[in-house]
Enzyme design. Structure first.
Site, short mmCIF file in Angstrom:
data_model
loop_
_atom_site.label_atom_id
_atom_site.label_comp_id
_atom_site.label_asym_id
_atom_site.label_seq_id
_atom_site.Cartn_x
_atom_site.Cartn_y
_atom_site.Cartn_z
N SER A 247 -32.66 -31.76 -46.45
CA SER A 247 -32.73 -30.77 -47.51
C SER A 247 -33.21 -31.42 -48.80
CB SER A 247 -31.33 -30.17 -47.73
OG SER A 247 -31.26 -29.43 -48.93
N TYR B 198 -22.13 -31.06 -49.13
CA TYR B 198 -23.36 -30.93 -48.33
C TYR B 198 -24.40 -31.98 -48.73
CZ TYR B 198 -27.55 -28.65 -46.41
OH TYR B 198 -28.72 -28.38 -45.75
#
Length: 330
Positions: free
Chosen positions: A138, A151
């Site tokens: 990401s 995350y």
């Protein structure tokens, strides 16, 4: 004989879009996820596209379950050619309000899930001396934002593991490629309530928002043409460049990320899919289809970056040589 791909988290969003892409291209597709109903639905759906498909229930945070899933898919289809580590879990919350079991669970799924998937893939690929492992990462693994500490930390750990393992495989002469694909904000069911949220406000996808099928196209390209790194969408490449050249500016930009991820709509705390699978059927798109950019081919690879860097260095060298020559003629 058709090639075989395994996709974790393959029953919704980017994973499902990727599974459908490979199925349409004639690959055997193995899907690994937790929700039995969606697994059965996806298996039928992929077979309807003309592919041989098997959907296996497993929690990627459990190494034994991942190994068993890999073995079952290999028994069904033969050698595994490509493994895509896509499964993830997250929560939207200030770090100080995240419980330790929540930090642990995000890490187990998002980081350990990639570790266990990669090791399972290598167990099948190493004896054959070929294969490709693709890690879905990401932009937050490059440039962390507020409310995403668990995350972002897990994605950064996955990137470090991948780069270290690549060096080990190079040292050992193992011809299995490891690629990382960095994703921007993507319109998936994560934004439809699958992310645990205790901010008291609805999570939104910050613009620009991209189509999951663009990510699937990037994964398929990387399976056929392995690259060290692939950046999907202009925001990921810009974040990568900014983080390397001027991280303090990235820090300033990240400050806006708190409000940029939240609407003004109040809502109660959402449990999300952290410990249990999210509800609903197998769907690719989230709630922001009206914001999605149209392009399905906007991604940049590390090879293109390297060519640009080499070209830039060459241009500087030519300019420097010309300047030296001019000075000598004076």
């Amino acid at each position: 004989m058709a090639n075989t791909v395994v996709i974790t988290g393959g029953t919704a969003g980017i994973g499902l879009a990727t599974a459908e892409k490979f199925a349409r291209e004639g690959w055997n597709v193995g899907v690994v996820a937790r929700h039995e109903g969606r697994l059965a639905e996806v298996e039928v759906r992929l077979r309807g596209l003309g592919a041989r498909a098997v959907a296996v229930k497993a929690d990627v945070a459990d190494r034994d379950q991942v190994d068993a899933a890999a073995d079952r898919i290999a028994r069904e289809f033969g050698p595994i050619d490509v493994w895509v580590n896509n499964a993830m879990s997250t929560l939207v919350s200030p770090a100080g309000e995240i419980a330790m079991d929540e930090f642990r669970r995000v890490t187990e799924v998002t980081y350990h899930g990639q570790v266990f998937g990669t090791l399972a893939a290598l167990r099948h690929m190493r004896p054959r001396g070929r294969g490709a492992v693709i890690q879905i990462n990401s932009v937050l693994g490059i440039r962390p934002f507020p409310l995403q500490s668990a995350y972002a930390g897990a994605k950064a750990a996955a990137l470090g593991f991948t780069n270290a393992l690549r060096a080990e495989l190079d040292h050992e002469g193992v011809a299995v490629s490891l690629s990382t694909i960095f994703l921007p904000a993507v319109n998936t069911p994560q934004f439809g309530g699958w992310a645990r949220n205790r901010t008291g406000r609805r999570q939104i996808a910050p613009n620009p928002v991209y189509d999951p099928r663009l990510c699937a196209n990037a994964v398929f390209f990387t399976a056929l043409h392995p690259r060290r790194d692939v950046w999907v969408g202009r925001t990921t490449m810009m974040a990568s460049v900014l983080q390397r050249l001027w991280p303090n500016v990235g820090d300033l930009q990240a400050r806006s990320g708190w409000e940029g991820q939240l609407s003004n709509e109040p809502m109660p705390e959402l449990p999300g899919n952290l410990f249990e699978p999210g509800p609903g059927s197998a769907v690719i798109d989230g709630p922001f289809s009206d914001q999605v950019l149209g392009s399905r081919h906007t991604f940049v690879t590390s090879r293109q970056r390297d060519i640009a860097v080499i070209g830039g260095i060459g241009g500087l060298a030519v300019a420097a040589a010309a300047l030296v020559g001019a000075l000598r003629r004076r």
